[in-house]
Design an enzyme around this catalytic site. Structure first.
Site, PDB file in Angstrom:
ATOM      1  N   GLY A 207       0.873  -1.183   0.000  1.00  0.00           N
ATOM      2  CA  GLY A 207       0.000   0.000   0.000  1.00  0.00           C
ATOM      3  C   GLY A 207       0.903   1.223   0.000  1.00  0.00           C
ATOM      4  N   ALA A 208       0.581   2.163  -0.898  1.00  0.00           N
ATOM      5  CA  ALA A 208       1.489   3.294  -1.138  1.00  0.00           C
ATOM      6  C   ALA A 208       1.871   4.064   0.140  1.00  0.00           C
ATOM      7  CB  ALA A 208       0.868   4.215  -2.181  1.00  0.00           C
TER       8      ALA A 208
ATOM      9  N   GLN B 189      -5.656  -8.889  -2.487  1.00  0.00           N
ATOM     10  CA  GLN B 189      -5.713  -7.871  -1.428  1.00  0.00           C
ATOM     11  C   GLN B 189      -7.139  -7.668  -0.922  1.00  0.00           C
ATOM     12  OE1 GLN B 189      -3.836  -7.575  -4.178  1.00  0.00           O
ATOM     13  NE2 GLN B 189      -1.980  -6.404  -3.810  1.00  0.00           N
TER      14      GLN B 189
ATOM     15  N   ASP C  56      -1.771   4.632  -6.154  1.00  0.00           N
ATOM     16  CA  ASP C  56      -0.334   4.523  -5.861  1.00  0.00           C
ATOM     17  C   ASP C  56       0.450   5.706  -6.393  1.00  0.00           C
ATOM     18  OD1 ASP C  56      -1.507   1.632  -6.133  1.00  0.00           O
ATOM     19  OD2 ASP C  56       0.210   1.556  -4.779  1.00  0.00           O
TER      20      ASP C  56
ATOM     21  N   LYS D  92      -3.945  -0.311  -8.448  1.00  0.00           N
ATOM     22  CA  LYS D  92      -3.832  -1.761  -8.641  1.00  0.00           C
ATOM     23  C   LYS D  92      -4.459  -2.221  -9.953  1.00  0.00           C
ATOM     24  CE  LYS D  92      -2.104  -4.067  -6.592  1.00  0.00           C
ATOM     25  NZ  LYS D  92      -0.706  -4.480  -6.919  1.00  0.00           N
TER      26      LYS D  92
HETATM   27  O1  MRU Z   1       0.650  -3.950  -4.602  1.00  0.00           O
HETATM   28  P1  MRU Z   1       0.027  -3.255  -3.414  1.00  0.00           P
HETATM   29  O2  MRU Z   1      -0.792  -4.182  -2.561  1.00  0.00           O
HETATM   30  O3  MRU Z   1       1.049  -2.477  -2.639  1.00  0.00           O
HETATM   31  O4  MRU Z   1      -0.972  -2.215  -4.085  1.00  0.00           O
HETATM   32  C1  MRU Z   1      -1.794  -1.448  -3.270  1.00  0.00           C
HETATM   33  C2  MRU Z   1      -2.746  -0.607  -4.011  1.00  0.00           C
HETATM   34  O5  MRU Z   1      -2.767  -0.595  -5.230  1.00  0.00           O
HETATM   35  C3  MRU Z   1      -3.620   0.305  -3.213  1.00  0.00           C
HETATM   36  O6  MRU Z   1      -4.889   0.443  -3.802  1.00  0.00           O
HETATM   37  C4  MRU Z   1      -2.951   1.686  -3.178  1.00  0.00           C
HETATM   38  O7  MRU Z   1      -1.631   1.575  -2.734  1.00  0.00           O
HETATM   39  C5  MRU Z   1      -3.653   2.621  -2.302  1.00  0.00           C
HETATM   40  S1  MRU Z   1      -3.353   2.198  -0.622  1.00  0.00           S
HETATM   41  C6  MRU Z   1      -4.038   3.317   0.420  1.00  0.00           C
END
Ligand code: MRU
Length: 373
Positions: free
Chosen positions: A54-55, A203, A243, A254
């Site tokens: 998550g970013a 996720q 992200d 994602k």
């Molecule tokens: O690959 P990940 O699980 O790190 O990707 C996460 C996402 O794409 C989330 O939707 C994004 O980071 C927003 S988190 C608040």
């Protein structure tokens, strides 16, 4: 948020021993495990291999990683090395670069003996700020949910679809896309969340675990169900995280988010993106052309991990043996498909003018112009 009645952040500092702990997300939703990260390598591995993800959480983890590295070696070369090693872990979420740059900017001018303490305080500050940003995103997103609730028959929930996990464990706390849902639920507005499974890493199982722990009604659905649900009038709005969002309002999130945005557009369903300001990349405009998309190992698509009937956790292969796989982890939704960006300063249009109105100090048009020479 709470796990079994106890409040947790997704990353925190054990004040007594100056150690950093995380919820190790590799085991969720089946097992709740905590891991301690005590070296630069451990932090880099935790980000790369998605113990944390998550970013916003990736950004906070990088800041703590630099701080821990400074406690063993605070020379200029070591600060530079920490930034480089962490930067190379994952390419798409811009919060990583944002956190590394912020640490470098503040630590570089300091004498070596002051760097470790200052770096820890800075990491704590970044974590605390993230929580406050997400709380405020929830306040603004709540108003959108409240308005839709007024249009629903008495007692009927607002039906929100979300993709991936932009929940509290993708941030330090609250989550971005989930913050309005938590706040609506706490305000007594009934919500029902359609939770996309989000292959290949599932996720959605994390989102389902979170929402379930908070008592929020939800259904875990396969990624392909969203369009059908929208056509049947069963989705009142879509809210996702991001992200990296460009200065022009293109949203990278994602893989699969773009398809949800297309379906929402075709069905007149509002499509909102919860966007904390550290996730805005003011140096890029065209998300499709300019955002690096992470390609992850194909085994994430060919294999899935889950709980078997005897209660053991294991991996099974779902593809034929030896099948080739491609695994792009993110996609870009053009701003024109986004109804609004929910930021900590309010909701704006997904465009350069919309973002510049809320964040005038970044002066998006002229920064992008500077970059272009
Ligand atoms: O690959 P990940 O699980 O790190 O990707 C996460 C996402 O794409 C989330 O939707 C994004 O980071 C927003 S988190 C608040």
């Amino acid at each position: 948020m709470k796990v079994d009645g106890r409040h947790y952040r997704s990353i925190w500092r054990d004040q007594e021993r100056d150690r950093v702990r995380i919820i190790d997300q590799r085991w969720l939703p089946h097992e709740f495990r905590i891991a301690e990260l005590d070296s630069l390598d451990a932090f880099a591995t935790a980000i790369r291999d998605m113990w944390v993800r998550g970013a916003p959480l990736i950004g906070a983890t990088a800041a703590y990683g630099i701080a821990v590295h400074m406690t063993s070696d605070a020379r200029d070369a070591s600060l530079e090395e920490a930034g480089k090693v962490l930067f190379e872990t994952r390419p798409t979420a811009v919060n990583l670069r944002w956190a590394i740059d912020r640490c470098a900017r503040i630590l570089e001018p300091l004498p070596e003996r002051e760097r470790a303490g200052a770096a820890m305080r800075l990491a704590d500050e970044i974590a605390d700020e993230d929580i406050e940003i997400n709380r405020r995103i929830g306040v603004h997103g709540l108003e959108i949910i409240r308005q839709i609730a007024r249009t629903r028959p008495d007692g009927e929930p607002v039906r929100v679809l979300t993709h991936c996990n932009a929940g509290w464990i993708a941030t330090v706390d609250w989550g971005t896309a989930t913050s309005p849902m938590y706040q609506a639920h706490d305000a007594g507005i009934p919500v029902h969340v359609w939770v996309d499974e989000t292959r290949p890493r599932n996720q959605g199982a994390l989102t389902s675990w979170e929402l379930g722990s908070h008592g929020i009604s939800h259904s875990y659905i396969v990624d392909n169900a969203g369009g059908h649900l929208m056509q049947r009038g069963l989705v009142d709005l879509v809210v996702t995280g991001t992200d990296r969002t460009t200065a022009d309002g293109d949203v990278c999130n994602k893989i699969g988010t773009y398809l949800k945005a297309l379906a929402a557009h075709d069905n007149g369903v509002p499509f909102y993106v919860a966007l904390p300001s550290p996730t805005i990349d003011w140096t890029v405009r065209d998300g499709v052309q300019e955002i690096p998309i992470e390609e992850r190992d194909g085994s994430e698509a060919t294999h899935v991990m889950g709980l078997s009937a005897d209660g053991s956790l294991g991996q099974v292969q779902v593809s034929p043996k030896g099948a080739e796989s491609a695994n792009p982890a993110f996609d870009v939704t053009p701003g024109r498909l986004v109804s609004g960006l929910i930021t900590e300063r309010g909701v704006c249009e997904a465009s350069r003018t919309g973002l510049a109105r809320l964040f005038p100090e970044f002066d998006a048009p002229s920064r992008a112009a500077v970059r272009d020479g």
